[in-house]
Design a protein around this motif. Sequence first.
Motif, PDB file in Angstrom:
ATOM      1  N   VAL A  65       0.853  -1.209  -0.009  1.00  0.00           N
ATOM      2  CA  VAL A  65      -0.130  -0.113   0.017  1.00  0.00           C
ATOM      3  C   VAL A  65       0.911   1.341   0.094  1.00  0.00           C
ATOM      4  O   VAL A  65       2.053   1.178   0.541  1.00  0.00           O
ATOM      5  CB  VAL A  65      -0.909  -0.053   1.042  1.00  0.00           C
ATOM      6  CG1 VAL A  65      -1.650  -1.083   1.243  1.00  0.00           C
ATOM      7  CG2 VAL A  65      -0.169   0.067   2.594  1.00  0.00           C
ATOM      8  N   GLY A  66       0.379   2.435  -0.479  1.00  0.00           N
ATOM      9  CA  GLY A  66       1.036   3.353  -0.487  1.00  0.00           C
ATOM     10  C   GLY A  66       0.235   4.561  -1.158  1.00  0.00           C
ATOM     11  O   GLY A  66      -0.390   4.247  -2.072  1.00  0.00           O
ATOM     12  N   PRO A  67       0.729   5.847  -1.153  1.00  0.00           N
ATOM     13  CA  PRO A  67       0.144   6.815  -1.856  1.00  0.00           C
ATOM     14  C   PRO A  67       0.182   6.617  -3.312  1.00  0.00           C
ATOM     15  O   PRO A  67       1.050   5.992  -3.799  1.00  0.00           O
ATOM     16  CB  PRO A  67       0.518   8.342  -1.502  1.00  0.00           C
ATOM     17  CG  PRO A  67       2.156   7.565  -0.792  1.00  0.00           C
ATOM     18  CD  PRO A  67       1.793   6.487  -0.117  1.00  0.00           C
ATOM     19  N   SER A  68      -0.669   7.036  -4.138  1.00  0.00           N
ATOM     20  CA  SER A  68      -0.547   6.817  -5.556  1.00  0.00           C
ATOM     21  C   SER A  68       0.368   7.589  -6.324  1.00  0.00           C
ATOM     22  O   SER A  68       0.836   8.736  -5.730  1.00  0.00           O
ATOM     23  CB  SER A  68      -2.058   7.215  -6.234  1.00  0.00           C
ATOM     24  OG  SER A  68      -1.898   8.682  -6.525  1.00  0.00           O
ATOM     25  N   GLY A  69       1.239   7.027  -7.010  1.00  0.00           N
ATOM     26  CA  GLY A  69       2.369   7.431  -7.758  1.00  0.00           C
ATOM     27  C   GLY A  69       3.689   7.346  -6.976  1.00  0.00           C
ATOM     28  O   GLY A  69       4.615   7.758  -7.088  1.00  0.00           O
ATOM     29  N   CYS A  70       3.638   6.219  -5.916  1.00  0.00           N
ATOM     30  CA  CYS A  70       4.704   5.951  -5.105  1.00  0.00           C
ATOM     31  C   CYS A  70       5.470   5.126  -5.677  1.00  0.00           C
ATOM     32  O   CYS A  70       6.586   4.523  -5.117  1.00  0.00           O
ATOM     33  CB  CYS A  70       4.427   5.880  -3.561  1.00  0.00           C
ATOM     34  SG  CYS A  70       3.616   4.037  -3.493  1.00  0.00           S
TER      35      CYS A  70
END
Lengths: 279, 258
Positions: B38-43
């Motif tokens: 999981v992670g912020p989009s664009g990571c």
Amino acid sequence: MSGLAQAAGALGAEVRSPAVVALEAAGRSHRRRVLLLRVLVGVGFLALWYGASGRWIDTLLISSPDLVAARLWRWTLDGTLWNNLSITLLATVLGFGIGCTSGFVLGLLFGRFTTLAEVFDPYITAIYSIPKIALAPLFIIWFGIGIESKVAVSAAIVFFVIFLNTYSGVREVNPLYVHTTRIMGGGEGAVLRHVIVPSAAAWVITGLKVSVPYALVGTVIGEFMSANRGIGYLISQATGLFNTTSVYAGILVLALVGAVINTGLKYLEAWVLRWRGAA
Amino acid sequence: MSISIQAVRKAYVARGAERLALDRVDLEIAAGEFVAFVGPSGCGKSTLMNMIAGILPVTEGVIVHEGRPVRGINQHVGYMTQADAVLPWRTVRQNVELPLRFHGVPRRDRAARAEAMLDQVGLAGFGGSFPAELSGGMRKRVALAQLLAYGPETLLMDEPFGALDAQLKLLMQEQLLRIWTARRQTVVFVTHDLAEAITLAQRVVVFSGRPGRIKQIEDVALPTDRDPFRARFLPEFERAYTRLWEALAPEIRRGEAA
Ligand SMILES: Nc1ncnc2c1ncn2[C@@H]1O[C@H](COP(=O)(O)OP(=O)(O)O)[C@@H](O)[C@H]1O
Ligand SMILES: [Mg+2]
């Protein structure tokens, strides 16, 4: 009632709901109307032609539909039609086939090996800019006045259309499809067969549709220049004798042939690209 | 060890400038493990998946899969990409059968396996349809059926259930868990849904905002034969959710601010 319909549907029977039936009926009546109007336009044109001929315009210039029909009928009976049409068709089909196959194969090759395409690019552009018809006299010197020179003219024209369309089609392939197909275990051949070719198919078919009239034009022009058989030869002979009736009859035959081939290609296109969905 | 990601960096070069997408990522994924990213989009989650699949080269570092460094297309993984990769000119059935064909499954078995798999993802009766005739969520399920039908040992799944509604998502999660429990593939599962990550995975890896780094790794204390419908009501779920949210929230806010 709806319960019954559902039950039948569950059993796999084809149940057409009232909405589907109504839609189909509307479609049918629309198509019938269009067909009727089409026929009217055709008949109107023939009537105009018939009326104008000899009254407003010299029959020598525009002949007349009844004369043309009679000429076609005579040609059919005495074998002139088939004797000439067969050679024109053969040359067109051969030229088309040779041009398509070579154009398709080279288009795939250049599309896959971009360095090759880069190297040849200026030469291809240069050759492409030549009106291929200008090559016809050369081909007649090379191949003689027989069918070979007509095949060569058609093939040269068709080749370029198909080559460039296939090339563009291959360049347009979504790389994601190539990658995922390879990850799933597909080799180069599988990628070509299952991804590249079907993806380029839309372009190739457009090329086919464009090049059919060209193939016919190529053959006929070859026949205009020098031949002893073929519809083009028939037309050019008739022109020399100011026999406009025969000229129109010949042109009509070419128009019919073109229309038949194009209709066939339209069905082929609809089938090959059926995956695009009606939506 | 199934997948070993060692000091991986990825920089994209765009318009003459280098832009770092992933920075010094180290991660070991055991065979048979179910890991969620999981992670912020664009990571860089998709970027990392593409590198494991061998579609993209790493800029620095190395990725080892089943003992082999990944160089070029990796045919030992199954990859369900984030973007639609179902071939539009093949029917649903033909799409599911394609990898079976590549793996030498006889024609008759192919059809049976494709039908069975389509049934499992709720697409029975759609075998003859073309992808253009399906919704986005249905196409995702075709891709899922395709992936599960040919049974690669490692599954890379990039937001596979993102296009599905909540109920269908639960059903698909249950299917996936059932298949994974039986077959124990290695699964790398990218999602933007924290609850989904916890429901499915044994370990959840949280990435920081761009350039992506591993910020936290959370072991999920739920049993492996969990029930996705009930998991979210367990205290372990809640604890994991709170800790993961605490790690993730600042990254998302940082992204919003930037
Ligand atoms: N082909 C590319 N060229 C340049 N930059 C890219 C390319 N693909 C992705 N990026 C950049 O890399 C970063 C990570 O992208 P991605 O892996 O798709 O993120 P995620 O999947 O986590 O949302 C993003 O900032 C994106 O803009
Ligand atoms: Mg992504």
